[in-house]
Each structure stands twice: as C-alpha cells, then as structure tokens.
Design a protein around this motif. Structure first.
Motif, short mmCIF file in Angstrom:
data_model
loop_
_atom_site.label_atom_id
_atom_site.label_comp_id
_atom_site.label_asym_id
_atom_site.label_seq_id
_atom_site.Cartn_x
_atom_site.Cartn_y
_atom_site.Cartn_z
N UNK A 1 -2.72 -4.81 -10.45
CA UNK A 1 -1.47 -5.52 -10.70
C UNK A 1 -0.33 -5.01 -9.82
N UNK A 2 -0.52 -3.87 -9.20
CA UNK A 2 0.54 -3.27 -8.39
C UNK A 2 0.30 -3.60 -6.92
N UNK A 3 1.09 -4.53 -6.40
CA UNK A 3 0.95 -4.93 -5.00
C UNK A 3 2.07 -4.29 -4.19
N UNK A 4 1.85 -4.08 -2.90
CA UNK A 4 2.90 -3.45 -2.07
C UNK A 4 4.20 -4.26 -2.01
N UNK A 5 4.15 -5.55 -2.23
CA UNK A 5 5.37 -6.37 -2.19
C UNK A 5 6.29 -6.06 -3.37
N UNK A 6 5.74 -5.45 -4.41
CA UNK A 6 6.50 -5.19 -5.62
C UNK A 6 7.27 -3.87 -5.53
N UNK A 7 6.92 -3.00 -4.59
CA UNK A 7 7.53 -1.67 -4.51
C UNK A 7 9.06 -1.70 -4.37
N UNK A 8 9.64 -2.54 -3.50
CA UNK A 8 11.12 -2.56 -3.43
C UNK A 8 11.76 -3.00 -4.74
N UNK A 9 11.17 -3.98 -5.40
CA UNK A 9 11.70 -4.42 -6.69
C UNK A 9 11.59 -3.32 -7.73
N UNK A 10 10.47 -2.62 -7.73
CA UNK A 10 10.28 -1.52 -8.66
C UNK A 10 11.28 -0.39 -8.40
N UNK A 11 11.53 -0.10 -7.13
CA UNK A 11 12.51 0.94 -6.80
C UNK A 11 13.91 0.54 -7.24
N UNK A 12 14.28 -0.71 -7.01
CA UNK A 12 15.62 -1.17 -7.40
C UNK A 12 15.78 -1.16 -8.92
N UNK A 13 14.78 -1.61 -9.62
CA UNK A 13 14.86 -1.62 -11.09
C UNK A 13 14.88 -0.21 -11.67
N UNK A 14 14.13 0.71 -11.06
CA UNK A 14 14.16 2.10 -11.51
C UNK A 14 15.54 2.71 -11.29
N UNK A 15 16.14 2.43 -10.15
CA UNK A 15 17.47 2.95 -9.85
C UNK A 15 18.50 2.41 -10.84
N UNK A 16 18.49 1.11 -11.08
CA UNK A 16 19.45 0.49 -11.99
C UNK A 16 19.26 1.00 -13.42
N UNK A 17 18.01 1.14 -13.84
CA UNK A 17 17.74 1.65 -15.19
C UNK A 17 18.23 3.08 -15.34
#
Length: 96
Positions: A4-20
C-alpha cells in the motif's frame, strides 16, 4: 514498505507528519503553558481544574501572561528583519 506504500505517497506522508507534529506541539504548549488553562498539578486527579482559581471571574496573572506571550521565538524574531528571503531581497535591492 508494503504493497500500500508507493513512492508517490512519500511527499504527502511527510507533509502530513509535519503538520500533525505542529498541531501536537501547539496543543501541548497551550495545555501546559497557557496562563488561562488552570490545572492543579499537585492533585491531578483526572485533570480537575483548580477550584480556587475557577471561582474567580478574572485572574490577576499579568506577569504569567506576559511570560507566555513573549516566548523565546518571538524575542528572537523581533531582532531579525521582517524578510522572507533576505538573500534574494539583497540581490535585487543592492546595485553593484
């Protein structure tokens, strides 16, 4: 990582982690340091509010409020010029 973890999702995951993490930081800062939040830390008993302070209409805690409002980051930024990108501003402003 997984199917379920694709490389295209990494920037979104990083941004959401930062905001959280920013939200958690601000909420915990307000909970523990805000002078308007009154928790009796001696007898925490399910986070009950200090009844002596709760019975007051207006708290006389100006020094504590000033200390909360004038935190270290604000004192540091007060000495800095209000520029977002100073190198670019100097490049276009200064003529050689």
């Amino acid at each position: 990582m997984g199917r379920w973890m694709k490389p295209e999702v990494y920037p979104l995951l990083a941004a959401m982690t930062f905001v959280t993490s920013m939200c958690v930081f601000q909420l915990s800062r307000n909970l523990f340091l805000n002078p308007d939040v009154r928790i009796n830390f001696v007898y925490i008993e399910l986070c009950r509010v200090n009844k002596a302070d709760r019975s007051k209409g207006v708290l006389e805690n100006y020094e504590e409020g000033e200390k909360y409002a004038e935190h270290g980051l604000r004192r540091f930024l007060r000495t800095r010029p209000p520029e977002v990108m100073p190198a670019i501003n100097h490049f276009f402003r200064d003529e050689k």
